[in-house]
Write an enzyme that holds these catalytic residues in place. Structure first.
Site, PDB file in Angstrom:
ATOM      1  N   CYS A 185       6.719  -0.347   6.503  1.00 20.72           N
ATOM      2  CA  CYS A 185       6.547   0.800   5.783  1.00 20.72           C
ATOM      3  C   CYS A 185       7.538   1.360   4.882  1.00 20.72           C
ATOM      4  CB  CYS A 185       6.019   1.766   6.931  1.00 20.72           C
ATOM      5  SG  CYS A 185       5.431   3.385   6.209  1.00 20.72           S
ATOM      6  N   LEU A 186       7.091   1.574   3.740  1.00 24.17           N
ATOM      7  CA  LEU A 186       7.990   2.019   2.786  1.00 24.17           C
ATOM      8  C   LEU A 186       8.833   3.510   3.220  1.00 24.17           C
ATOM      9  CD1 LEU A 186       6.137   1.396  -0.419  1.00 24.17           C
ATOM     10  CD2 LEU A 186       7.737  -0.014   0.452  1.00 24.17           C
ATOM     11  N   GLY A 206       0.964  -1.067  -0.117  1.00 28.16           N
ATOM     12  CA  GLY A 206       0.040   0.134   0.022  1.00 28.16           C
ATOM     13  C   GLY A 206       1.055   1.307   0.009  1.00 28.16           C
ATOM     14  N   GLN A 221       3.296   9.891   1.052  1.00 26.97           N
ATOM     15  CA  GLN A 221       4.472   9.354   1.025  1.00 26.97           C
ATOM     16  C   GLN A 221       5.508   9.566   0.002  1.00 26.97           C
ATOM     17  OE1 GLN A 221       2.733   5.110   2.270  1.00 26.97           O
ATOM     18  NE2 GLN A 221       4.851   5.056   3.139  1.00 26.97           N
ATOM     19  N   HIS A 257      -3.270   1.139   8.498  1.00 30.04           N
ATOM     20  CA  HIS A 257      -1.759   1.625   8.477  1.00 30.04           C
ATOM     21  C   HIS A 257      -1.658   2.703   7.449  1.00 30.04           C
ATOM     22  CE1 HIS A 257       2.571   0.891   7.679  1.00 30.04           C
ATOM     23  NE2 HIS A 257       2.301   1.626   6.570  1.00 30.04           N
ATOM     24  N   GLU A 258      -2.473   2.458   6.122  1.00 37.02           N
ATOM     25  CA  GLU A 258      -2.503   3.631   5.019  1.00 37.02           C
ATOM     26  C   GLU A 258      -3.203   4.706   5.372  1.00 37.02           C
ATOM     27  OE1 GLU A 258       0.028   3.126   2.852  1.00 37.02           O
ATOM     28  OE2 GLU A 258       0.057   1.293   3.318  1.00 37.02           O
ATOM     29  N   HIS A 264      -1.424   7.188   7.669  1.00 37.54           N
ATOM     30  CA  HIS A 264      -0.397   8.015   6.941  1.00 37.54           C
ATOM     31  C   HIS A 264      -1.195   9.389   6.994  1.00 37.54           C
ATOM     32  CE1 HIS A 264       3.257   5.973   6.296  1.00 37.54           C
ATOM     33  NE2 HIS A 264       2.433   4.894   5.690  1.00 37.54           N
TER      34      HIS A 264
HETATM   35 NI    NI Z   1       3.338   2.924   5.495  1.00 36.41          NI
END
Ligand code: NI
Length: 168
Positions: free
Chosen positions: A91-92, A38, A43, A133-134, A137
């Site tokens: 997480c990226l 995701g 991000q 999670h997304e 953000h």
């Molecule tokens: Ni993330």
């Protein structure tokens, strides 16, 4: 992690236009290039309430059911019950690390797709985890802020074998 934009609350999307389509195309390219499950607009440096996610069936993650590719604009989450469960997340924006994070087991989410068509789904388990999670953000929250015990936080390499693997 540390970028001020990742701590901001994203603004709602007001127009389903070519600019939004271009943003989502960028997000999709980034998610795929980095092999993520995701991605949220902040991000990639855009403070808008847009997330995307997708999980294909993967023999490396036999416990994880696939999630169809979803573009979710202006999401609203409603947990169903108080039940939470802990699972390993990555997480990226926090590369190379993993942590054990509590999330609501079951929830309803609503929002809009890229064309402005309403989405309304009730999900549980890993699908519910990815959405939480997304959407965090979009509220300036990264998963380490949700952790209960920082002993369960570390480098993926070091944790290998200690955690049940999950996609990023
Ligand atoms: Ni993330």
């Amino acid at each position: 992690m540390g970028e001020p934009l990742l701590r901001q609350v994203g603004a709602p999307v007001e127009r389903f236009d070519a600019e939004l389509t271009a943003l989502v195309a960028d997000m999709n390219d980034t998610m795929r290039a980095l092999n993520g499950a995701g991605l949220a607009a902040p991000q990639i440096g855009v403070s808008l309430r847009v997330v995307i996610f997708e999980v294909n069936s993967n023999p490396r993650y036999p416990d994880v059911s696939p999630i169809p590719y979803t573009v979710l604009v202006n999401p609203q989450l409603t947990p169903l019950g108080d039940d939470q469960e802990e699972g390993w997340e990555g997480c990226l924006s926090v590369p190379g690390l993993r942590g054990l994070v509590p999330r609501f087991r079951s929830l309803r989410y609503r929002g809009y797709d890229l064309e402005g068509t309403p989405i309304d789904r009730t999900v549980e388990g890993f699908h519910a985890r990815v959405v939480q999670h997304e959407v965090d953000h979009l509220d300036g929250i990264l998963y380490p802020q949700r952790m209960r015990d920082l002993r369960n936080f570390g480098f993926e390499e070091a944790l290998r074998g200690q955690m049940r693997p999950m996609p990023d």
